[in-house]
Structures are given as C-alpha cells and as structure tokens.
Write a protein that holds these residues in place. Structure first.
Motif, PDB file in Angstrom:
ATOM      1  N   ILE A   1      -4.311  12.515  -7.439  1.00 21.87           N
ATOM      2  CA  ILE A   1      -4.161  12.159  -6.023  1.00 21.87           C
ATOM      3  C   ILE A   1      -3.983  10.653  -5.872  1.00 21.87           C
ATOM      4  CG2 ILE A   1      -5.339  12.110  -3.789  1.00 21.87           C
ATOM      5  CD1 ILE A   1      -6.663  14.801  -4.628  1.00 21.87           C
ATOM      6  N   LEU A   2      -4.781   9.875  -6.607  1.00 22.37           N
ATOM      7  CA  LEU A   2      -4.671   8.410  -6.543  1.00 22.37           C
ATOM      8  C   LEU A   2      -3.282   7.950  -6.966  1.00 22.37           C
ATOM      9  CD1 LEU A   2      -5.852   5.554  -6.255  1.00 22.37           C
ATOM     10  CD2 LEU A   2      -6.712   5.779  -8.589  1.00 22.37           C
ATOM     11  N   ARG A   3      -2.773   8.518  -8.040  1.00 21.49           N
ATOM     12  CA  ARG A   3      -1.431   8.131  -8.511  1.00 21.49           C
ATOM     13  C   ARG A   3      -0.381   8.446  -7.457  1.00 21.49           C
ATOM     14  NH1 ARG A   3       1.359   6.411 -12.578  1.00 21.49           N
ATOM     15  NH2 ARG A   3      -0.047   6.478 -14.324  1.00 21.49           N
ATOM     16  N   THR A   4      -0.521   9.576  -6.799  1.00 25.17           N
ATOM     17  CA  THR A   4       0.416   9.954  -5.741  1.00 25.17           C
ATOM     18  C   THR A   4       0.338   8.988  -4.567  1.00 25.17           C
ATOM     19  OG1 THR A   4       0.216  12.279  -6.385  1.00 25.17           O
ATOM     20  CG2 THR A   4       1.092  11.834  -4.197  1.00 25.17           C
ATOM     21  N   ILE A   5      -0.870   8.657  -4.142  1.00 23.23           N
ATOM     22  CA  ILE A   5      -1.054   7.722  -3.019  1.00 23.23           C
ATOM     23  C   ILE A   5      -0.448   6.359  -3.357  1.00 23.23           C
ATOM     24  CG2 ILE A   5      -2.773   6.378  -1.740  1.00 23.23           C
ATOM     25  CD1 ILE A   5      -4.573   8.879  -1.819  1.00 23.23           C
ATOM     26  N   LEU A   6      -0.767   5.838  -4.545  1.00 27.62           N
ATOM     27  CA  LEU A   6      -0.257   4.513  -4.923  1.00 27.62           C
ATOM     28  C   LEU A   6       1.261   4.504  -5.072  1.00 27.62           C
ATOM     29  CD1 LEU A   6      -2.964   3.194  -7.401  1.00 27.62           C
ATOM     30  CD2 LEU A   6      -2.544   2.492  -5.040  1.00 27.62           C
ATOM     31  N   THR A   7       1.807   5.596  -5.552  1.00 25.39           N
ATOM     32  CA  THR A   7       3.265   5.680  -5.665  1.00 25.39           C
ATOM     33  C   THR A   7       3.907   5.607  -4.285  1.00 25.39           C
ATOM     34  OG1 THR A   7       3.110   6.966  -7.699  1.00 25.39           O
ATOM     35  CG2 THR A   7       5.182   7.103  -6.481  1.00 25.39           C
ATOM     36  N   HIS A   8       3.361   6.357  -3.342  1.00 25.96           N
ATOM     37  CA  HIS A   8       3.902   6.324  -1.979  1.00 25.96           C
ATOM     38  C   HIS A   8       3.681   4.971  -1.315  1.00 25.96           C
ATOM     39  CE1 HIS A   8       5.327  10.412  -1.466  1.00 25.96           C
ATOM     40  NE2 HIS A   8       4.280  10.810  -2.161  1.00 25.96           N
ATOM     41  N   MET A   9       2.524   4.348  -1.543  1.00 22.28           N
ATOM     42  CA  MET A   9       2.269   3.023  -0.973  1.00 22.28           C
ATOM     43  C   MET A   9       3.239   1.994  -1.535  1.00 22.28           C
ATOM     44  SD  MET A   9      -1.895   2.789  -0.829  1.00 22.28           S
ATOM     45  CE  MET A   9      -1.858   1.026  -0.534  1.00 22.28           C
ATOM     46  N   ALA A  10       3.432   2.015  -2.855  1.00 22.82           N
ATOM     47  CA  ALA A  10       4.335   1.045  -3.481  1.00 22.82           C
ATOM     48  C   ALA A  10       5.753   1.224  -2.959  1.00 22.82           C
ATOM     49  CB  ALA A  10       4.296   1.187  -4.996  1.00 22.82           C
ATOM     50  N   LYS A  11       6.176   2.481  -2.835  1.00 19.60           N
ATOM     51  CA  LYS A  11       7.520   2.736  -2.310  1.00 19.60           C
ATOM     52  C   LYS A  11       7.632   2.260  -0.867  1.00 19.60           C
ATOM     53  CE  LYS A  11      11.073   6.261  -1.761  1.00 19.60           C
ATOM     54  NZ  LYS A  11      11.968   5.276  -1.292  1.00 19.60           N
TER      55      LYS A  11
END
Length: 192
Positions: A113-123
């Motif tokens: 979940i953290l990886r998904t959140i950070l990926t969306h935030m970075a994008k």
C-alpha cells in the motif's frame, strides 16, 4: 520661454519615472521574458531543472530503500515463521506463531500500500510540476507563483507515514510474538 519648456520637461520626468517604477514593481510578479533580465531567466531555468531532478531523485531513492528494507524483513520473518510452523504439527497449533505470521503478512501488505501511495504521490508531484512549468513558460504563471504552488503541494501527507510505521510495527510485533512462541510451553499431544 525656455523656463516654461524646462518646467514641462520636469513635469514629464516624474510621470515617466512613476510609470517606470510601476513597471519595475511589476517585474517581480511578471512572468514575461521581456521584463526579466536574462541572468534571472537563466537562474529560474536552473531552479526549475534542479527541482525537477530533486523531486525525481528523492522519491526514487529514499522510498525504494525503505520499502525494500521493510519488504525484506517482513518477508524474511514470514518465511522464518512458515519454516518454524512446518517443522511440527504441534507448532502450527500455537497461537503466538499464528499471530507472528499474521503480523509479518500485515507488514508486507502495508509495504504494498505504501509503495502504491508513494508512486501516485510522485506522479502527482511530477505532473503538477510539469504543468506549472509549462504555464510559466507560456507566461500564464509568475515564477513566485510557480514556487508557491510547488511548496504547497509538497507539504507532508500523513498516509505514507501511517503505512510505513504500521509495516515497521508489524515487523516488531511479528518478532515479539515469534519470540514468545519459542518460549511458550508446547501442548502435549494426546497419544490416543
């Protein structure tokens, strides 16, 4: 007659000076290149390029490192517990062994979940930065507004911290419950 002309010229100078002052004041908020010195444009472009690189590098390096670490420790813990559980049917029935395995599994899920959140935030950061830079270059946004928008967007989000710390806490819980299960008395099997 010359005195009158001098007075008229003196009156024009303050008006021209006021117009020049207004234009100078506008330069600080203006985004048009014809109002900004070439050195300042070059400096702004450097800030834009540096910030672009910084945003990209920050998320790819640090987020990847912590997520790898948490993934490996939780996966390793889950593997160790599964190996321990596989050693005996009696061990599989221990309550704390099952809780330990659940903690490691929760830790792995939180990392996903953290990886998904950070990926969306970075994008989102990157896309918004690109959009604002394009607006700046198209003279639709001032440079101070560009910086203000970026600073506002990059304020801390709470969700990455929650899932990151939850994953870390799950690992600690898994270790604690696994340790308890090592020292808890084994049930005596019925010979019957």
């Amino acid at each position: 007659m010359e005195d009158e002309q001098n007075k008229k010229e003196e009156k024009k100078e303050p008006e021209e000076q006021k117009a020049g002052e207004q234009k100078t004041e506008k330069n600080f908020m203006d985004y048009h290149y014809d109002c900004v010195k070439p050195e300042e444009i070059e400096q702004r472009n450097k800030v834009i390029s540096d910030r672009w690189s910084e945003l990209h590098g920050f998320y790819t390096k640090h987020a990847d490192e912590i997520m790898k670490h948490l993934f490996y420790v939780n996966a390793g813990g889950a593997g160790a517990v599964l190996g321990f559980m596989g050693s005996s049917e009696i061990v599989r029935k221990l309550f704390f062994v099952r809780i330990s395995l659940c903690c490691f599994a929760v830790g792995l899920i939180c990392i996903g979940i953290l990886r998904t959140i950070l990926t969306h935030m970075a994008k989102s950061f990157f896309d918004n930065w690109r959009r604002d830079v394009a607006s700046y270059y198209e003279t639709q946004m001032s440079f101070p507004q560009l910086e203000k928008n970026d600073n506002t967007r990059t304020e801390s989000e709470v969700w990455p911290y929650i899932f990151g710390y939850l994953s870390g806490a799950s690992f600690i819980g898994g270790v604690i419950f696994g340790g308890i299960s090592l020292f808890s008395p084994l049930p005596i099997p019925n010979p019957g």
